[in-house]
Write a protein that holds these residues in place. Structure first.
Motif, PDB file in Angstrom:
ATOM      1  N   THR A  50       0.830  -1.200   0.000  1.00  0.00           N
ATOM      2  CA  THR A  50       0.000   0.000   0.000  1.00  0.00           C
ATOM      3  C   THR A  50       0.867   1.254   0.000  1.00  0.00           C
ATOM      4  O   THR A  50       0.600   2.216  -0.721  1.00  0.00           O
ATOM      5  CB  THR A  50      -0.930   0.004   1.227  1.00  0.00           C
ATOM      6  OG1 THR A  50      -1.722  -1.178   1.200  1.00  0.00           O
ATOM      7  CG2 THR A  50      -1.819   1.224   1.240  1.00  0.00           C
ATOM      8  N   GLY A  51       1.931   1.250   0.796  1.00  0.00           N
ATOM      9  CA  GLY A  51       2.857   2.394   0.820  1.00  0.00           C
ATOM     10  C   GLY A  51       3.549   2.599  -0.519  1.00  0.00           C
ATOM     11  O   GLY A  51       3.700   3.733  -0.980  1.00  0.00           O
ATOM     12  N   ALA A  52       3.949   1.505  -1.155  1.00  0.00           N
ATOM     13  CA  ALA A  52       4.590   1.612  -2.468  1.00  0.00           C
ATOM     14  C   ALA A  52       3.623   2.163  -3.509  1.00  0.00           C
ATOM     15  O   ALA A  52       4.003   2.983  -4.354  1.00  0.00           O
ATOM     16  CB  ALA A  52       5.123   0.249  -2.910  1.00  0.00           C
ATOM     17  N   ALA A  53       2.359   1.750  -3.441  1.00  0.00           N
ATOM     18  CA  ALA A  53       1.356   2.271  -4.371  1.00  0.00           C
ATOM     19  C   ALA A  53       1.137   3.764  -4.131  1.00  0.00           C
ATOM     20  O   ALA A  53       0.976   4.534  -5.090  1.00  0.00           O
ATOM     21  CB  ALA A  53       0.049   1.503  -4.220  1.00  0.00           C
ATOM     22  N   LEU A  54       1.136   4.184  -2.875  1.00  0.00           N
ATOM     23  CA  LEU A  54       0.981   5.602  -2.562  1.00  0.00           C
ATOM     24  C   LEU A  54       2.140   6.418  -3.116  1.00  0.00           C
ATOM     25  O   LEU A  54       1.942   7.468  -3.738  1.00  0.00           O
ATOM     26  CB  LEU A  54       0.876   5.799  -1.054  1.00  0.00           C
ATOM     27  CG  LEU A  54       0.820   7.241  -0.567  1.00  0.00           C
ATOM     28  CD1 LEU A  54      -0.482   7.889  -1.008  1.00  0.00           C
ATOM     29  CD2 LEU A  54       0.995   7.311   0.923  1.00  0.00           C
ATOM     30  N   VAL A  55       3.360   5.944  -2.928  1.00  0.00           N
ATOM     31  CA  VAL A  55       4.538   6.648  -3.445  1.00  0.00           C
ATOM     32  C   VAL A  55       4.502   6.712  -4.973  1.00  0.00           C
ATOM     33  O   VAL A  55       4.792   7.755  -5.572  1.00  0.00           O
ATOM     34  CB  VAL A  55       5.836   5.982  -2.942  1.00  0.00           C
ATOM     35  CG1 VAL A  55       7.054   6.507  -3.661  1.00  0.00           C
ATOM     36  CG2 VAL A  55       5.981   6.188  -1.446  1.00  0.00           C
ATOM     37  N   LEU A  61       1.634  11.806 -10.079  1.00  0.00           N
ATOM     38  CA  LEU A  61       0.958  13.093  -9.965  1.00  0.00           C
ATOM     39  C   LEU A  61       1.943  14.243 -10.170  1.00  0.00           C
ATOM     40  O   LEU A  61       1.667  15.202 -10.896  1.00  0.00           O
ATOM     41  CB  LEU A  61       0.290  13.211  -8.598  1.00  0.00           C
ATOM     42  CG  LEU A  61      -0.432  14.512  -8.295  1.00  0.00           C
ATOM     43  CD1 LEU A  61      -1.634  14.665  -9.224  1.00  0.00           C
ATOM     44  CD2 LEU A  61      -0.852  14.538  -6.851  1.00  0.00           C
ATOM     45  N   LYS A  62       3.111  14.124  -9.575  1.00  0.00           N
ATOM     46  CA  LYS A  62       4.146  15.161  -9.726  1.00  0.00           C
ATOM     47  C   LYS A  62       4.585  15.289 -11.180  1.00  0.00           C
ATOM     48  O   LYS A  62       4.709  16.391 -11.717  1.00  0.00           O
ATOM     49  CB  LYS A  62       5.351  14.827  -8.843  1.00  0.00           C
ATOM     50  CG  LYS A  62       6.481  15.795  -8.966  1.00  0.00           C
ATOM     51  CD  LYS A  62       7.680  15.342  -8.161  1.00  0.00           C
ATOM     52  CE  LYS A  62       8.872  16.163  -8.538  1.00  0.00           C
ATOM     53  NZ  LYS A  62      10.113  15.575  -8.106  1.00  0.00           N
TER      54      LYS A  62
END
Length: 111
Positions: A50-55, A61-62
């Motif tokens: 989940t953290g990797a998907a968020l990053v 987005l950037k």
């Protein structure tokens, strides 16, 4: 900077291996009213994914916002050039930031 990144990756991998090897406890997880029984190792790795998907989402987005900003700036410069004729500044290109000696590939470096 790269060395620090490698060290952090190595620490994360070692921590993940430590959790997966040493944890045998089970826990109940409630997600949207559905109950799951899973081990602590599974919960840890689901959190890591989940953290990797968020990053990855933040990175995309950037990149997308930066591309949109460059496109809007180029459109504004082109509109100004059309409106004001040749008096408007030229839109920047990739070669504008290059030093003068790199612009001509046949020139020799200054001694």
């Amino acid at each position: 900077m790269a060395v620090l990144g490698i060290v952090l990756i190595a620490l994360a991998v070692l921590f993940g291996l430590g959790v997966s090897v040493s944890s045998g406890a089970a826990t109940k997880l409630d997600v949207f009213g559905v109950h799951f029984g899973m081990s602590a190792t599974t919960v840890y790795f689901l959190g890591a994914i989940t953290g990797a998907a968020l990053v990855a989402g933040l990175w995309l987005l950037k990149k997308g916002l930066g591309r949109d900003l460059r496109r809007r700036k180029e459109m504004r410069d082109l509109r100004a050039k059309v409106t004001h004729g040749d008096d408007a500044p030229e839109p920047p290109t990739e070669r504008d930031d290059a030093p003068a000696e790199l612009e001509d590939p046949n020139s020799l470096p200054k001694a």
